[in-house]
Design an enzyme around this catalytic site. Structure first.
Site, PDB file in Angstrom:
ATOM      1  N   TYR A  82       9.856   3.899 -18.501  1.00 48.31           N
ATOM      2  CA  TYR A  82       9.506   2.478 -18.493  1.00 48.31           C
ATOM      3  C   TYR A  82       8.094   2.278 -19.010  1.00 48.31           C
ATOM      4  O   TYR A  82       7.277   3.205 -19.058  1.00 48.31           O
ATOM      5  CB  TYR A  82       9.658   1.874 -17.088  1.00 48.31           C
ATOM      6  CG  TYR A  82       8.596   2.282 -16.089  1.00 48.31           C
ATOM      7  CD1 TYR A  82       7.450   1.511 -15.913  1.00 48.31           C
ATOM      8  CD2 TYR A  82       8.735   3.435 -15.325  1.00 48.31           C
ATOM      9  CE1 TYR A  82       6.477   1.872 -14.994  1.00 48.31           C
ATOM     10  CE2 TYR A  82       7.776   3.809 -14.401  1.00 48.31           C
ATOM     11  CZ  TYR A  82       6.643   3.018 -14.235  1.00 48.31           C
ATOM     12  OH  TYR A  82       5.677   3.392 -13.328  1.00 48.31           O
ATOM     13  N   CYS A  83       7.829   1.043 -19.418  1.00 43.24           N
ATOM     14  CA  CYS A  83       6.488   0.615 -19.825  1.00 43.24           C
ATOM     15  C   CYS A  83       6.290  -0.786 -19.251  1.00 43.24           C
ATOM     16  O   CYS A  83       6.901  -1.117 -18.239  1.00 43.24           O
ATOM     17  CB  CYS A  83       6.348   0.642 -21.351  1.00 43.24           C
ATOM     18  SG  CYS A  83       7.433  -0.516 -22.207  1.00 43.24           S
ATOM     19  N   LYS A  84       5.477  -1.605 -19.877  1.00 43.34           N
ATOM     20  CA  LYS A  84       5.236  -2.947 -19.350  1.00 43.34           C
ATOM     21  C   LYS A  84       6.403  -3.891 -19.628  1.00 43.34           C
ATOM     22  O   LYS A  84       6.874  -4.570 -18.733  1.00 43.34           O
ATOM     23  CB  LYS A  84       3.938  -3.523 -19.922  1.00 43.34           C
ATOM     24  CG  LYS A  84       3.596  -4.883 -19.342  1.00 43.34           C
ATOM     25  CD  LYS A  84       2.250  -5.374 -19.797  1.00 43.34           C
ATOM     26  CE  LYS A  84       1.936  -6.716 -19.134  1.00 43.34           C
ATOM     27  NZ  LYS A  84       0.625  -7.215 -19.517  1.00 43.34           N
TER      28      LYS A  84
END
Length: 128
Positions: free
Chosen positions: A88-90
């Site tokens: 995941y990221c932002k």
């Protein structure tokens, strides 16, 4: 006309018979699915955000590899390809690119959090 129909049916049967490319082994999953999968101790949660973003909270106890690091690709390629990763990221862009990189590098199972940590928080889940 009937012969054309028979040929079309025959072609579609052959095309869908499984003799094509291997089944896809990476997936885009929603926050609920991501949370459920985190219960599996064999899965590695991978956070590819920047240190500033990470300081705002993480999901679980992730392995953190900054997508913007100069040696990001080397760090990713050095991971165990037989493990299952949830990345995941932002917002989903960097994690999607990471998933693609991992797919091309021969990883077996990579799951990408659709919408990133922003979607996670919007679903009402907490960060640590």
């Amino acid at each position: 006309m009937k012969n054309i129909f028979v040929l079309l049916v025959l072609f579609s049967t052959i095309a869908c018979s499984g003799s094509g490319p291997a089944e896809e082994t990476s997936y885009l999953i929603n926050p609920v699915e991501f949370k459920e999968m985190m219960a599996n101790q064999d899965i590695i949660v991978l956070d590819v955000r920047t240190p500033g973003e990470v300081s705002e909270g993480v999901i679980g106890t992730p392995l953190i590899i900054n997508y913007q690091d100069d040696n990001f690709k080397e760090k990713i390629s050095g991971l165990d390809k037989s493990k299952t990763y949830m990345v995941y990221c932002k917002g989903g862009g960097r994690s999607g690119n990471t998933k693609s990189l991992m797919d091309k590098s021969g990883f077996n199972n990579v799951y990408d959090l659709d919408g990133g940590i922003t979607a996670w928080k919007s679903a009402g889940f907490l960060t640590e």
